[in-house]
Scaffold this motif. Structure first.
Motif, short mmCIF file in Angstrom:
data_model
loop_
_atom_site.label_atom_id
_atom_site.label_comp_id
_atom_site.label_asym_id
_atom_site.label_seq_id
_atom_site.Cartn_x
_atom_site.Cartn_y
_atom_site.Cartn_z
N LYS A 87 103.47 21.32 58.46
CA LYS A 87 103.50 21.42 57.01
C LYS A 87 104.23 22.69 56.59
CE LYS A 87 99.45 18.68 55.84
NZ LYS A 87 98.19 18.64 55.04
N GLU A 88 104.92 22.60 55.46
CA GLU A 88 105.68 23.72 54.92
C GLU A 88 104.95 24.34 53.75
OE1 GLU A 88 109.51 22.26 53.94
OE2 GLU A 88 110.07 21.78 56.02
N GLY A 89 105.33 25.58 53.46
CA GLY A 89 104.76 26.27 52.31
C GLY A 89 103.40 26.85 52.57
N ILE A 90 103.04 27.09 53.83
CA ILE A 90 101.74 27.68 54.14
C ILE A 90 101.82 29.19 53.90
CG2 ILE A 90 99.96 27.98 55.89
CD1 ILE A 90 100.42 25.10 55.05
N PRO A 91 100.96 29.77 53.07
CA PRO A 91 101.02 31.22 52.82
C PRO A 91 100.79 32.03 54.09
CG PRO A 91 99.62 30.11 51.20
CD PRO A 91 99.92 29.12 52.28
N THR A 92 101.48 33.17 54.17
CA THR A 92 101.32 34.03 55.34
C THR A 92 99.99 34.77 55.25
OG1 THR A 92 102.51 35.80 54.19
CG2 THR A 92 103.81 34.33 55.60
N ASP A 93 99.49 35.18 56.41
CA ASP A 93 98.24 35.91 56.46
C ASP A 93 98.47 37.37 56.08
OD1 ASP A 93 97.07 33.59 57.35
OD2 ASP A 93 97.34 34.09 59.47
N SER A 94 97.50 37.96 55.40
CA SER A 94 97.57 39.37 55.00
C SER A 94 96.16 39.93 54.95
CB SER A 94 98.27 39.51 53.64
OG SER A 94 97.48 38.94 52.61
#
Length: 326
Positions: A308-315
């Protein structure tokens, strides 16, 4: 689901379509048979004779060896002093419908007369070629039978209909009084009447019983499996006067599924789940995670593996609870 007696009068509710559907339903057939058998048990009638003893019967075409075996069986019966078979009883099936309960009465060797207000139900009974005599009549208007003609009466899922005022001139109290009074006159003294019914409340049971008592009946309510919602059944067992000399007990029968009847199986309304809480589908990752952030990270990794695309990056803000106001 609404109760049938609240939808329409019985002669309207059980039209041609509903009468056929009701009779052809295998589940209803099984329930009707079970309750009819229970009604006969509560009547405590003597078993009807299906065959006479060997010394009184005609030649049945058996061989000599089979007859010798029968003689041995007859000797054993005489040694045990078996009681002679009784004559069939003559019963009234109130609200006989399509004859499902009447068939059970016939199988037990008794004769019966059925009465019902739904013409479509009686038409189905005639098509099924039941052995009882059928009458089309409103039971709320009473019976016109000869006094003391019946040895007992049974009724399955009918009595609660009399508590409704289907027409403007109907009075439930008056209709019940006419019903019980004429029924009492039609029964032989000491006979019983057993009604399986579905009361709406305890007050309705008290209301019915008070009217039956004023008509001359004794008896009371028998509740089978009182602790179960599915198997719980109500039976109004009435005695028409003093017990006769037939040997039938005059005390109110014991209910099934109680402490007084430990041999019968008691069905519970539901079973308890051994787990304290049920797991819902799609929550396995959350169950294994120890914190909210770990669950969110595991879910993101799952979506990334699926492409899947558009997964937010971890922070450092991942999984952190937002403040109510800025």
């Amino acid at each position: 689901m609404s109760r049938p007696e609240h939808i329409a009068p019985p002669e309207v509710f059980y039209g041609d379509t509903e009468a056929s559907k009701y009779t052809d339903n295998s589940r209803i057939q099984s329930i009707q048979a079970e309750m009819a058998i229970r009604c006969l048990e509560l009547l405590a009638l003597p078993q009807a004779a299906r065959a006479t003893l060997k010394n009184g019967r005609e030649d049945d075409g058996k061989s000599d060896s089979e007859d010798d075996d029968d003689d041995d069986d007859d000797d054993a019966m005489s040694n045990n002093e078996a009681a002679p078979q009784a004559e069939p009883s003559f019963l009234l099936d109130i609200g006989c419908g399509s004859g499902l309960s009447g068939e059970i009465i016939t199988e037990h060797g008794h004769q019966w007369v059925g009465i019902d207000i739904a013409a479509s139900m009686l038409e189905v009974a005639i098509q099924r070629d039941v052995e009882g005599d059928l009458l089309l009549q409103d039971i709320g208007q009473g019976f016109g039978f000869r006094a003391g003609i019946f040895d007992g009466a049974v009724s399955v899922s009918v009595l609660q209909w009399l508590c409704n005022a289907d027409k403007s001139h109907h009075s439930p109290a008056q209709r019940l009084a006419t019903f019980f009074t004429t029924l009492f006159a039609s029964l032989r003294r000491g006979a019983r009447a057993v009604f399986q019914f579905y009361p709406e409340s305890d007050d309705q049971v008290t209301f019915m019983m008070s009217i039956a008592t004023r008509a001359g009946f004794g008896g009371g309510l028998v509740v089978d499996y009182p602790n179960s919602k599915k198997a719980k059944k109500f039976y109004l067992v009435l005695f028409a006067g003093q017990a006769d000399l037939s040997g039938r007990p005059s005390a109110l029968p014991a209910a099934l599924g109680t402490e007084s009847d430990p041999t019968r199986v008691q069905y519970e309304a539901h079973r308890q789940d051994s787990a304290p809480s049920k797991r819902r589908k799609g929550k396995r990752a959350k169950d294994t995670a120890t914190t909210q952030k770990e669950w969110i990270v595991a879910k993101k990794d799952k979506y990334r593996r699926k492409g899947k695309e558009g997964i937010p990056t971890d922070s450092k803000y991942t999984g952190r609870k937002r403040k109510i106001r800025f």
